[in-house]
Scaffold this motif. Structure first.
Motif, mmCIF file in Angstrom:
data_model
loop_
_atom_site.group_PDB
_atom_site.id
_atom_site.type_symbol
_atom_site.label_atom_id
_atom_site.label_comp_id
_atom_site.label_asym_id
_atom_site.label_seq_id
_atom_site.Cartn_x
_atom_site.Cartn_y
_atom_site.Cartn_z
ATOM 1 N N LEU A 1 -112.219 29.007 -59.895
ATOM 2 C CA LEU A 1 -113.002 27.812 -60.200
ATOM 3 C C LEU A 1 -113.264 27.696 -61.569
ATOM 4 O O LEU A 1 -113.152 26.540 -62.114
ATOM 5 N N GLN A 2 -113.479 28.721 -62.313
ATOM 6 C CA GLN A 2 -114.059 28.403 -63.742
ATOM 7 C C GLN A 2 -112.705 28.343 -64.542
ATOM 8 O O GLN A 2 -112.816 27.501 -65.466
ATOM 9 N N ILE A 3 -111.572 28.781 -63.995
ATOM 10 C CA ILE A 3 -110.325 28.588 -64.850
ATOM 11 C C ILE A 3 -109.977 27.209 -64.551
ATOM 12 O O ILE A 3 -109.662 26.395 -65.538
ATOM 13 N N ILE A 4 -110.234 26.526 -63.520
ATOM 14 C CA ILE A 4 -109.736 25.196 -62.846
ATOM 15 C C ILE A 4 -110.622 24.332 -63.674
ATOM 16 O O ILE A 4 -109.964 23.239 -64.241
ATOM 17 N N LEU A 5 -111.781 24.511 -64.086
ATOM 18 C CA LEU A 5 -112.628 23.722 -64.733
ATOM 19 C C LEU A 5 -112.484 23.666 -66.414
ATOM 20 O O LEU A 5 -113.030 22.882 -67.101
ATOM 21 N N ASN A 6 -111.486 24.685 -66.720
ATOM 22 C CA ASN A 6 -111.549 24.859 -68.144
ATOM 23 C C ASN A 6 -110.026 24.312 -68.761
ATOM 24 O O ASN A 6 -109.747 24.024 -69.799
ATOM 25 N N VAL A 7 -109.084 24.609 -67.659
ATOM 26 C CA VAL A 7 -107.586 24.205 -68.379
ATOM 27 C C VAL A 7 -107.760 22.696 -68.243
ATOM 28 O O VAL A 7 -108.165 21.957 -67.673
ATOM 29 N N LYS A 8 -106.450 22.272 -69.363
ATOM 30 C CA LYS A 8 -106.649 20.691 -69.449
ATOM 31 C C LYS A 8 -105.177 20.345 -69.516
ATOM 32 O O LYS A 8 -104.322 21.332 -69.960
ATOM 33 N N PRO A 9 -104.694 19.294 -69.142
ATOM 34 C CA PRO A 9 -103.238 18.714 -69.328
ATOM 35 C C PRO A 9 -103.007 18.623 -70.695
ATOM 36 O O PRO A 9 -103.883 18.039 -71.519
ATOM 37 N N ARG A 10 -101.734 18.975 -71.071
ATOM 38 C CA ARG A 10 -101.313 18.758 -72.419
ATOM 39 C C ARG A 10 -101.293 17.164 -72.741
ATOM 40 O O ARG A 10 -100.810 16.458 -71.797
#
Length: 537
Positions: free
Chosen positions: A528-537
């Motif tokens: 969950l924390q990864i999903i909320l931190n990654v962003k599309p380029r």
């Protein structure tokens, strides 16, 4: 080892399941897959028959456990506070959180969730009501929990529990039997569509963390085999995965050095459990000699492709637990030394027999079996290495492969000589030490132990564990853990071997912000924390 593989797959909005994701448009869909036959349409986080995608994308907890640094962090709760005597715990909640059906999230929801575990014990998987006496919603943003006696480690278990909406679940009866086909949570996603082969979650536009998530959808395809999944990962059809890949450098990184990466953060300790309730394993010298003879580096290379680091003699999972490590053991490492093992045995009165195997004072050869499930191919190899190491030290140890059911039952009931197993640790070393060494979690031979399968029963160990549990003073807690580290180093109640990692591969070509060894904001155990931190380029 049995493995339920979780794959996080990022593709473009226009990409199809299993597609290449080559469109130039900004990625807006996240694909998450598993290996299995098909999904069960049930998102119930407390249901025995749940088989849907991870419920923590929908149902959230009061606190977030960061296993990368061993901390508890605010989530649905903004803070927590123990009373001076540690018999009362107060959670203060965010005041701007809503369920994804628009209803407000309040302290009544927390109270309902915890009270349900008292009413329906099958739901109380963390045994919180063994320690709690009451839960009160003081106001909409405050929950007060009272304990029967001080037990501060319960914070971790309470903080991790997924909170349910009282306005829905109060009408369903036994929550463990409820089939949750239309999940209502506070999380960043909500259900869009479900089929047994593909589940789609849509972004919760009213999510309480403004601006998150940074993309609009998660899709969960299910894969029939691990091999198919790995092939798609290697061919750039998947963006990230939590899966064992043989020779990661050659088979993954070398395929695209710029974008293919992996991070294997230690997360559990693989150990030999000697049966301390029977001879000769109730002798410290025997346990020490077994440990001294083992070549753990060879185990890592032969059985685990070098991906598992050699465990620390204190059984601490490092570096996450580094703040608890006794400075006296900072540079302590395991060394394979057959001659030292022989010296240890001879000092305890063992003599070398004509067949090259040591014999005890009672005339019994030092011979035993190492139990391992017959489906755990890597651990069988590891045990074979151990058998060779021990033979060189005058110990006759054979590898005993069993069905998983027989291995598990033997472990539970203490019907083994030495067995292999792993433990996933916890917020602090206390959780591992308590599960493994607390005499209250043991049982007589032939009876099922709760978690102390090695049957370690020592008043001093129990006293240290009780001292930790009765205080919220971090200095005292650290001191007690270092006392147990000393027991581990000097008495070897279990024999640590290797630290097992969380498998995590990721592709940086389309998304940024991945956790890594250089940026360990969380481990892959926190999707969950990864999903909320990654962003599309």
């Amino acid at each position: 080892m049995l493995l339920l593989t979780l794959i996080l797959i990022f593709s473009s909005l226009l990409g199809a399941c299993g597609g290449t994701g080559t469109t130039a448009k900004k990625a807006d869909a996240l694909w998450v897959g598993e290996v299995g036959d098909e999904y069960i349409n049930n998102f119930n986080p407390y249901g025995a028959a749940s088989g849907g995608p991870p419920s923590d994308m929908i149902y959230e907890s009061l606190l977030f456990t960061n296993l990368a640094n061993g901390t508890m962090n605010p989530w649905l709760a903004t803070k927590y506070q123990f009373s001076d005597n540690n018999k009362q715990l107060v959670f203060t909640l965010h005041d701007n959180v809503k369920w994804n059906d628009g209803k407000p999230f309040t302290a009544q929801d927390v109270k309902f969730t915890f009270d349900s575990m008292q009413k329906y014990p099958g739901m109380d998987v963390s045994a919180i009501w063994k320690y709690l006496s009451s839960v009160e919603a003081t106001n909409d943003q405050t929950v007060t929990l009272k304990f029967k006696s001080a037990y501060t480690p319960m914070l971790w278990y309470l903080g991790r529990l997924q909170i349910l909406p009282a306005h829905i679940w109060s009408t369903v009866g036994d929550p463990t039997k409820y089939v949750d086909k239309n999940p209502v949570g506070t999380g960043p996603f909500k259900l869009k569509t479900f089929t047994p082969q593909l589940v789609k979650l849509a972004k919760n536009s009213s999510y309480w963390q403004a601006g998150k998530p940074a993309f609009g959808e998660i899709d969960y395809p299910i894969y029939k085999s691990n091999d198919t999944l790995v092939l798609q990962l290697i061919s750039n059809k998947l963006d990230t995965a939590q899966v064992f890949v043989p020779n990661l450098e050659r088979n993954y990184v070398q395929k695209d050095k710029e974008n293919h990466h992996f991070w294997l953060a230690p997360n559990a300790t693989l150990m030999f459990y000697p049966n301390n309730a029977k001879k000769p394993f109730n002798q410290v010298a025997v346990r020490q000699a077994i440990s001294q003879a083992l070549d753990r580096s060879k185990m890592s290379q032969i059985a685990e492709n070098g991906y598992m680091q050699v465990a620390h003699p204190t059984a601490l999972i490092l570096p996450a637990a580094k703040d608890f490590l006794d400075p006296n053991y900072a540079n302590l490492t395991f060394k394979s030394d057959a001659q030292q093992a022989k010296h240890t045995l001879e000092g305890a009165g063992y003599t070398l027999g004509k067949d090259g195997v040591y014999v005890g004072k009672d005339g019994t050869r030092l011979a035993f079996k190492i139990d391992v499930p017959n489906s755990y191919s890597d651990e069988i190899l590891l045990c074979q290495v151990a058998s060779q190491n021990l033979k060189a030290a005058g110990i006759d140890a054979s590898v005993n492969t069993l069905s998983y059911t027989d291995w598990y039952n033997n472990k539970q009931n203490g019907q083994y000589d030495i067995t292999i197993d792993s433990d996933g640790g916890g917020l602090t070393p206390f959780y591992y030490y308590n599960r493994t060494l607390n005499s209250q979690r043991s049982a007589p031979l032939g009876k099922s132990a709760q978690s102390n399968f090695t049957r370690w029963e020592d008043p001093h160990t129990d006293s240290l564990l009780n001292q930790y549990a009765a205080t919220s003073d971090s200095a005292i807690q650290k001191q007690t853990m270092q006392g147990i580290e000393k027991i581990f180093v000097e008495q070897a109640p279990t024999i640590p071997l290797l630290d097992a990692p969380v498998w995590f591969e990721y592709n940086s070509s389309r998304f940024t912000g991945w956790p890594s060894k250089e940026n360990p904001y969380v481990t892959a155990a926190s999707p969950l924390q990864i999903i909320l931190n990654v962003k599309p380029r």
